[in-house]
Design a protein around this motif. Sequence first.
Motif, mmCIF file in Angstrom:
data_model
loop_
_atom_site.group_PDB
_atom_site.id
_atom_site.type_symbol
_atom_site.label_atom_id
_atom_site.label_comp_id
_atom_site.label_asym_id
_atom_site.label_seq_id
_atom_site.Cartn_x
_atom_site.Cartn_y
_atom_site.Cartn_z
ATOM 1 N N LEU A 732 19.835 71.891 27.331
ATOM 2 C CA LEU A 732 20.663 71.232 28.321
ATOM 3 C C LEU A 732 21.146 72.277 29.323
ATOM 4 O O LEU A 732 21.794 73.253 28.954
ATOM 5 C CB LEU A 732 21.859 70.554 27.641
ATOM 6 N N GLU A 733 20.797 72.064 30.576
ATOM 7 C CA GLU A 733 21.144 73.033 31.609
ATOM 8 C C GLU A 733 22.577 72.811 32.063
ATOM 9 O O GLU A 733 22.911 71.769 32.637
ATOM 10 C CB GLU A 733 20.185 72.900 32.798
ATOM 11 N N ILE A 734 23.434 73.806 31.816
ATOM 12 C CA ILE A 734 24.852 73.730 32.181
ATOM 13 C C ILE A 734 25.153 74.835 33.177
ATOM 14 O O ILE A 734 24.797 76.005 32.954
ATOM 15 C CB ILE A 734 25.750 73.871 30.940
ATOM 16 N N TYR A 829 15.397 62.854 28.833
ATOM 17 C CA TYR A 829 14.481 63.937 28.483
ATOM 18 C C TYR A 829 14.004 64.690 29.712
ATOM 19 O O TYR A 829 13.834 65.911 29.682
ATOM 20 C CB TYR A 829 13.290 63.372 27.717
ATOM 21 N N ASP A 830 13.798 63.986 30.820
ATOM 22 C CA ASP A 830 13.272 64.607 32.022
ATOM 23 C C ASP A 830 14.368 65.145 32.936
ATOM 24 O O ASP A 830 14.053 65.633 34.033
ATOM 25 C CB ASP A 830 12.423 63.589 32.798
ATOM 26 N N ALA A 831 15.638 65.025 32.542
ATOM 27 C CA ALA A 831 16.741 65.499 33.384
ATOM 28 C C ALA A 831 17.711 66.320 32.549
ATOM 29 O O ALA A 831 18.814 65.865 32.219
ATOM 30 C CB ALA A 831 17.450 64.318 34.040
ATOM 31 N N PRO A 832 17.349 67.548 32.172
ATOM 32 C CA PRO A 832 18.254 68.369 31.347
ATOM 33 C C PRO A 832 19.483 68.866 32.095
ATOM 34 O O PRO A 832 20.408 69.376 31.467
ATOM 35 C CB PRO A 832 17.362 69.532 30.908
ATOM 36 N N HIS A 885 26.465 67.165 35.381
ATOM 37 C CA HIS A 885 27.031 66.676 34.122
ATOM 38 C C HIS A 885 28.420 66.116 34.425
ATOM 39 O O HIS A 885 29.296 66.818 34.925
ATOM 40 C CB HIS A 885 27.122 67.803 33.092
ATOM 41 N N GLU A 886 28.591 64.865 34.077
ATOM 42 C CA GLU A 886 29.845 64.197 34.403
ATOM 43 C C GLU A 886 31.009 64.866 33.683
ATOM 44 O O GLU A 886 30.883 65.318 32.538
ATOM 45 C CB GLU A 886 29.767 62.722 34.004
ATOM 46 N N GLU A 887 32.150 64.934 34.371
ATOM 47 C CA GLU A 887 33.347 65.557 33.833
ATOM 48 C C GLU A 887 34.493 64.552 33.835
ATOM 49 O O GLU A 887 34.537 63.637 34.663
ATOM 50 C CB GLU A 887 33.746 66.792 34.660
ATOM 51 N N LEU A 888 35.404 64.734 32.911
ATOM 52 C CA LEU A 888 36.580 63.874 32.863
ATOM 53 C C LEU A 888 37.556 64.200 33.981
ATOM 54 O O LEU A 888 38.260 63.334 34.493
ATOM 55 C CB LEU A 888 37.275 64.016 31.501
ATOM 56 N N ASP A 889 37.611 65.473 34.386
ATOM 57 C CA ASP A 889 38.523 65.900 35.443
ATOM 58 C C ASP A 889 37.971 65.445 36.794
ATOM 59 O O ASP A 889 36.868 65.841 37.190
ATOM 60 C CB ASP A 889 38.664 67.418 35.414
ATOM 61 N N PRO A 890 38.685 64.628 37.562
ATOM 62 C CA PRO A 890 38.149 64.139 38.840
ATOM 63 C C PRO A 890 37.924 65.249 39.854
ATOM 64 O O PRO A 890 37.024 65.169 40.680
ATOM 65 C CB PRO A 890 39.220 63.137 39.306
ATOM 66 N N GLN A 891 38.739 66.315 39.821
ATOM 67 C CA GLN A 891 38.553 67.397 40.777
ATOM 68 C C GLN A 891 37.261 68.165 40.494
ATOM 69 O O GLN A 891 36.572 68.598 41.412
ATOM 70 C CB GLN A 891 39.753 68.345 40.729
ATOM 71 N N VAL A 892 36.927 68.327 39.224
ATOM 72 C CA VAL A 892 35.659 68.969 38.887
ATOM 73 C C VAL A 892 34.502 68.092 39.336
ATOM 74 O O VAL A 892 33.477 68.582 39.829
ATOM 75 C CB VAL A 892 35.599 69.254 37.373
ATOM 76 N N LEU A 893 34.650 66.791 39.182
ATOM 77 C CA LEU A 893 33.618 65.880 39.654
ATOM 78 C C LEU A 893 33.432 66.006 41.168
ATOM 79 O O LEU A 893 32.313 66.021 41.672
ATOM 80 C CB LEU A 893 33.997 64.434 39.293
ATOM 81 N N GLU A 894 34.533 66.090 41.900
ATOM 82 C CA GLU A 894 34.446 66.222 43.345
ATOM 83 C C GLU A 894 33.739 67.516 43.721
ATOM 84 O O GLU A 894 32.959 67.565 44.670
ATOM 85 C CB GLU A 894 35.846 66.176 43.951
#
Length: 1254
Positions: A732-734, A829-832, A885-894
Amino acid sequence: MSDKENTEDEGNYNEIPEDNNGNQINDDSIIEEKNEGEGYDNDEQNNEEQYEDDANYEYNDDYDDNDDEEKKKKKKYIDDSEMEKKKISDDVFYDINDLKPKQELNQVPDSFLEIVYIFGFESEKLNNLYFLNEASFISAIGNYVYIVNINTLKHKYIPGIKCGGIGAIAVHPSKSYFAIAEKVENNPFIYIYEYPSCKLYRILRNGSVKGYSAICFNNEGTRIASVGSDPDYTLTIWDWKQESVILRSKAFSQDVYKVEFLKENDQILTTSGMGHIKFWNISNTFTGLKLQGYLGKFGIVELSDISTFLHLSDGKVLSSSETGYLLLWEGGLIKCVISRPGGKPCHNGKIFVLLSEEGEIYSSGEDGFVRIWDLEILDNADVSFDSNQNGNKKQVNAYQVQIPMFEIDPLDEINLGKNIRVNNMVKLIGSQNEFLIQDGSGSLFKLDIKTRSMCNVMKFHSKEVVGIVSSPINHTITSLGNDGSIKLYDYRKALLMESASYSGNGTVLRVLPRTLDPKCNTYIAGFNDGVIKFIKYTLCEEEEEKKFIITHISKPHASSVSSLEISPDGRYLVTTAIDKTLFLYYIDLNNDYVKEMESTLNIKNRFEIIQSENYVFSSKTIDLIPLGYIELNLNIINMSWSPDSHLCQNLIDDFVNFDISDEKSDKDIRDEKFWEYNGLYETMSGLSKNKLLVVLENGSLYEITTPQPNEIDNTLTYKLNPEQLNYKEWVLEIKRPKDIKFILNKKEEEKKENNDNEDEKNEDDIFDVLDSKNEEEEEEKEKNKEMIKHYESCLQGAKIKGILYLPGGYFLVNFVLHDGSGQIRSCNYDAPNQSRIIFSYPKQIVYMNTSNSRQYLLLGISDGSIIQYKFDYSDIILSHDHIYHEELDPQVLEYLECEDNIIYVDSFDQIKGNTTQNIDEKEDDNNDVNDENDDNNINSDGNEAINNDNNNNNNNKQNNMNNETIDNNLNELQFTHGHYYKANIHDNKYGNITGIVLSYDDSYMISCGSDGAIFVYRNKNEKILNDDEEMIDIDDSNIVIDDIVDKNFYSLQEAKIKHDHDKELEDAEIKKNETRSKINNLREEFLALLAENDKAEDSFKLDRELFKIDVNLQKSHEMEREKNLEEVEKEFAWINEKEELGLNKIKSKFLDPIKTEKMVITSFNTNQKVSTFRTNAMKLIMEGSKKNDTIDHLNNENNLNNNINNNVNGINDNNNQSNENNKMNKGNNKSNERKNEQSTNINNEIKKKEANEL
């Protein structure tokens, strides 16, 4: 046993009235004068050091006599009227709903699901079975207490109020109340319920830190004694009706199993447990009540865990032991050890039961025997060492230390069975001879002592339930226990339909998919001996009964099977073991059966054959073909097959929504819910390869692609290379953590102009909070134009714990984040580099599954609770626009949605951590604080509230209103998408969740765990569908497949290696036999020639020496043999020398110094023995001086002898010298004679020459 533990413990605590919160009442009418350290600490630190210090505190008595008199007069006087005001009325009850914790966000009320039945019993738990009346008993399992009618098996349930478990239970002597003691993370309570109404009557608080291990009522029922579990082990005496603590002290430093008052005197009680027994007295002193305890001293008797004990009328205590002997205690010492004649123990194994009934004592334990003893004889047991009739002395060492052994024959004994372990035994109320026995092997039965008859009441798994599966066609479930038994239940009828036991301990259970067994009556079970078994529920034609049979059996591993999964198309089976191996099987139709189906029905396609009516899964129709195994560097903790091998990318869209309306029939609804009817299995029938994802114990994720059977060559070994299975890691690419620059949005001023004055004021307030200096607002705004914040993904440091494959290349991943919380994400599988959050929870998620209808996500939490989450496949679809990768923190999402590291915000209070706590957060905090005080409310008849703190009462009312509002809102929402149900049902310590399933129509939820419980819940949000007619195969085959019982049975790889080795030995033996045969033929020919030669005439006979072909052959053999022996001796010379030196050292160290060996002489008529001591040679100074004197004497004698020898030697020397001179003279004479002869000869020769010349 340490000296500290053998010292006397004293609890010097005054009896102080308390309120409902466990706090001391500080009233003006109560005048107390206490010395420093007197009483107990009301802050309830509840640690071991605090209790030890309090328990051993000594009062200071060095005060003046006058002060003493005044303090004695003032101490603890309370007016009767004031005391009556503080007392809790007898008709006060609690409302359980007020005590339940506040519901979490999106959590639906408990009314959506209700408990239907509990299969199971905690058979290993002691003191867990009590009768409430003639037909009903009470017991605890998981986080539930249930009351069972032994005649109808109907249950009544009392759930645990908090998330945790039940530590102990007790029943009031009048049978009108029962107590339930919790074990939770912190602040456990003891709840007293009224019976039979089961209303909550009293709550005892602040008695332990994390839970209770034992509780009991006194004989009068006015007091309760409780013992805490790890870490405090606190013994507390309660006035339970007033919810107040009388006394407390630390019981011991290890687990306590039992506490009990003396029936005749409740001032005396006893506790016992791991490696100890302790005797307690409650004494009334001038300083108040004291709780004094002293440990029982085992002395020369072996230290033992004491599971149970029995108080005798005269104060003595009879206890059990691990060795099977009974111990009689008096005054804290062992008076004698009870045994059967000949020194045999009373039971072979641990003793768990001691009962006193009508002058008799009943004992039982691990050996399955119930033995009855005479109470009077045991009570008066004493050992007389002078006689050998009723007592014996046991020799334990050479110093004549003896154990007082009292031998007695039991009055009667009953053998209950070979595999029965009695953990509890309770007499039925109103019965003279009937007992209810708790069998640790998995049963509960009634025993009639007189008739010896046994009547089964319940059957269950004796240990943990390791797996559970639900039928996809009817309302039945199948479970596998660690005890090796498999059971089939009809949970709607609360009926155990069938049970079977197999060799080994069960570890994992799966049901065959409908692509392999359309009737869904076959299961795969893994066991701890490395064996896997295909077990089928079938109808036996000969016996005309339904039962479990084994259709296939194999041993792929040499160690315990940890997991197994079968591919959705039914072609491949993969198993893993704790030895870090993964084994792959191929499941194929039998060739003969395929030919038969082709000739009779003209079908040969696998999918068509399996779906035909004539198909029956059996050993005749299916072949289990082992392909091979790979060795990994870590153990596998979870794995999942891809349903479609990523071929059906659009199939997920068909699963997003489906319509269930009342107009549809049950069959249509069932067909629409199942994946099989959406064409998935038809798609899988055409698959050539399957994909498997596995999770290793370090959290890494790997994939495996199954090869074709003809691609594997396992003729020599089953061991494969990982490359043959396309074994590779999926990562998983982080993104790495970055610093984000926040800049105030340039359009903020334009927005301010367009907004009204109220909005402008709100924005000004925001900047006021950021500046924290109103007078320099404009200057600070300029400074805050830019701000840099450090953000990183919550997946940094996260570990993968589980995986669940879905169609279209999607899969759900169970993460454990760095803070210990759990999170379920959707990945592709195709979107790590992309994932989506499905569900998050503050605690670790240990189990994950989905329902057959794809609309519920089932989760097991580490604290024993389960969650049923309303799930939709639209939640898993990843966006093509935002790849992150979705985050719970809205600012990180932004930030993730931006390409650059610059984020434009309208105001800085949007940035997490830059603002102070807002009003909503404060309200939430206040609600949390108030929620803790909910437990202090007592409602009388549902209306009257009693509480010492009015503020708490008002806050509780406000919380109740908030809870009602939440309930109303959730009731309006029903059980919709995004909401979940949570149930705290399994034990938080021993109840690790091993399985959660839903029925095929989603109307029932079933869970199992390590606590041995199977809970069945009714989901009221789903309609119950009617079952189809039972489809069960008839077993008409004569093939019987036996179970593998031998633990040393070879695994497949070991068998192949052994087979190859055996084949080599067999080939070598064949060659040897051929050579021996040739030699025998030649020998026979040779003997025939010799016989013919002996019969011939003498003239024609040949000499026997002529028959020797090689004369030196025997000598050469002997020389070769001697040479080989020399080589062997040289090879082992160093080892022989080493062993000989070691033996000599041991001999010189231990045997040579011994002067006297030990000898024992035993009398025949008496038990007296006389023995010598094994002693070493003495090394004293006197002995050394004697040796010196002896040496001096010898030296003097030697000197005298030397002088004599010197004189003699002098004379001899003179004689020898004269002799030598004579010899020299003789030699010289001889040499002179020789010279004369030579000269004479020379002269004669010269004369002869001269004469010749003349």
